[in-house]
Write an enzyme that holds these catalytic residues in place. Structure first.
Site, short mmCIF file in Angstrom:
data_model
loop_
_atom_site.label_atom_id
_atom_site.label_comp_id
_atom_site.label_asym_id
_atom_site.label_seq_id
_atom_site.Cartn_x
_atom_site.Cartn_y
_atom_site.Cartn_z
N SER A 5 37.93 45.42 28.96
CA SER A 5 38.25 46.81 28.65
C SER A 5 38.41 46.93 27.15
O SER A 5 38.78 45.95 26.48
CB SER A 5 39.55 47.21 29.34
OG SER A 5 40.04 48.42 28.80
N TYR A 10 48.45 45.26 31.31
CA TYR A 10 47.03 45.54 31.58
C TYR A 10 46.18 45.14 30.36
O TYR A 10 45.19 44.42 30.51
CB TYR A 10 46.80 47.03 31.89
CG TYR A 10 45.32 47.34 32.10
CD1 TYR A 10 44.68 46.95 33.26
CD2 TYR A 10 44.58 47.99 31.12
CE1 TYR A 10 43.33 47.21 33.46
CE2 TYR A 10 43.23 48.26 31.30
CZ TYR A 10 42.60 47.87 32.47
OH TYR A 10 41.26 48.10 32.65
N1 LIG Z 1 36.96 52.86 34.83
C1 LIG Z 1 37.19 52.62 33.55
O1 LIG Z 1 37.28 53.55 32.72
C2 LIG Z 1 37.34 51.20 33.07
C3 LIG Z 1 37.47 50.98 31.70
C4 LIG Z 1 37.60 49.69 31.24
C5 LIG Z 1 37.59 48.63 32.14
N2 LIG Z 1 37.49 48.87 33.45
C6 LIG Z 1 37.50 47.71 34.38
O2 LIG Z 1 36.34 47.77 35.18
C7 LIG Z 1 36.62 47.30 36.49
C8 LIG Z 1 36.27 48.37 37.52
O3 LIG Z 1 37.01 49.54 37.20
P1 LIG Z 1 36.91 50.85 38.11
O4 LIG Z 1 37.50 51.95 37.33
O5 LIG Z 1 35.52 50.99 38.63
O6 LIG Z 1 37.93 50.47 39.26
P2 LIG Z 1 38.16 51.15 40.69
O7 LIG Z 1 37.32 52.35 40.88
O8 LIG Z 1 39.64 51.28 40.85
O9 LIG Z 1 37.64 50.01 41.65
C9 LIG Z 1 38.27 48.80 41.66
C10 LIG Z 1 37.56 47.91 42.67
O10 LIG Z 1 38.31 46.70 42.75
C11 LIG Z 1 38.57 46.43 44.10
N3 LIG Z 1 39.84 45.78 44.24
C12 LIG Z 1 41.08 46.24 43.85
N4 LIG Z 1 42.02 45.38 44.25
C13 LIG Z 1 41.38 44.36 44.90
C14 LIG Z 1 41.80 43.19 45.55
N5 LIG Z 1 43.11 42.89 45.66
N6 LIG Z 1 40.87 42.37 46.10
C15 LIG Z 1 39.56 42.68 46.04
N7 LIG Z 1 39.09 43.78 45.42
C16 LIG Z 1 40.00 44.61 44.88
C17 LIG Z 1 38.57 47.79 44.82
O11 LIG Z 1 38.13 47.66 46.16
P3 LIG Z 1 39.13 47.69 47.40
O12 LIG Z 1 40.22 48.65 47.09
O13 LIG Z 1 38.26 48.09 48.55
O14 LIG Z 1 39.59 46.27 47.54
C18 LIG Z 1 37.50 48.55 44.04
O15 LIG Z 1 36.22 48.34 44.60
C19 LIG Z 1 38.10 46.90 36.50
O16 LIG Z 1 38.23 45.52 36.23
C20 LIG Z 1 38.68 47.73 35.36
O17 LIG Z 1 39.84 47.15 34.82
C21 LIG Z 1 37.36 50.13 33.93
#
Ligand SMILES: NC(=O)c1ccc[n+]([C@@H]2O[C@H](COP(=O)([O-])OP(=O)(O)OC[C@H]3O[C@@H](n4cnc5c(N)ncnc54)[C@H](OP(=O)(O)O)[C@@H]3O)[C@@H](O)[C@H]2O)c1
Length: 168
Positions: free
Chosen positions: A141, A154
């Protein structure tokens, strides 16, 4: 038919960026293993990708914060010789400052963002080196560069992703 590109294992592929990676990698010819907790969302993503791309999609129900589930995913990376890519996408976020954040949620975040990611990298790298082929994408991130903003745990967990498990 097995894909010439091999198979990408994507964690957290049931929504968000993980589902997007799944779609884009399938369009580029990868078969997929989609890992997440949520059965329905995972199945919906898998079905939609199979219908639109024709690629083979397997789903694995796993909570990466659960040791037994995590070891199962590690075993897939070690033993499935078709796997050529790991996308470490599963992540837990927080924007709450320390005084409002719940410490159990912080522990959970470290388990997923740091421990699970590290174990999966350490499962995949020897297997990929042995097969002389493999790619790992770890989702960090921009907050890795500003870990004091919002929730420090985080930001620090994402700094760990950015600077932690490296291949010499
Ligand atoms: N979105 C952003 O703006 C952003 C920015 C910077 C970095 N990131 C990083 O990019 C990645 C994806 O972000 P996102 O926003 O797409 O997240 P998201 O929509 O919240 O999705 C998170 C995914 O992780 C899975 N997950 C959560 N807890 C889990 C567990 N205990 N075991 C297995 N799977 C788990 C969830 O699936 P289930 O709930 O079905 O398990 C879901 O598919 C993350 O690492 C986040 O920190 C995101």
């Amino acid at each position: 038919m097995t894909s010439a590109n091999g198979t990408a294992l994507i964690t957290g592929a049931s929504s968000g960026l993980g589902a997007l990676y799944a779609d884009r990698l399938a369009r580029r010819g990868f078969d997929l293993v989609l890992v997440a907790r949520g059965k329905e969302a995972r199945a919906t993503v898998a079905q939609s990708i199979t219908e639109t791309t024709g690629r083979a999609v397997t789903t694995v129900q796993a909570d990466l914060g659960n040791t037994e589930d995590l070891r199962r995913v590690e075993a897939i990376l070690k033993n499935d010789a078709t796997i050529t890519m790991l996308v470490n996408n599963s992540g837990v976020g927080s924007v709450e400052p320390l005084l409002r954040a719940n410490v159990d949620n912080m522990e959970r975040m470290i388990e997923i963002n740091v421990i699970a990611l590290t174990r999966l990298v350490y499962a995949a790298v020897p297997a990929f080196v042995g097969r002389q082929r493999g790619t790992i994408i770890n989702l960090a991130s921009a907050l890795a560069l500003a870990s004091g903003m919002f929730n420090g745990v985080y930001g620090a967990s994402k700094a760990f992703v950015a600077y932690g498990p490296q291949c010499e």
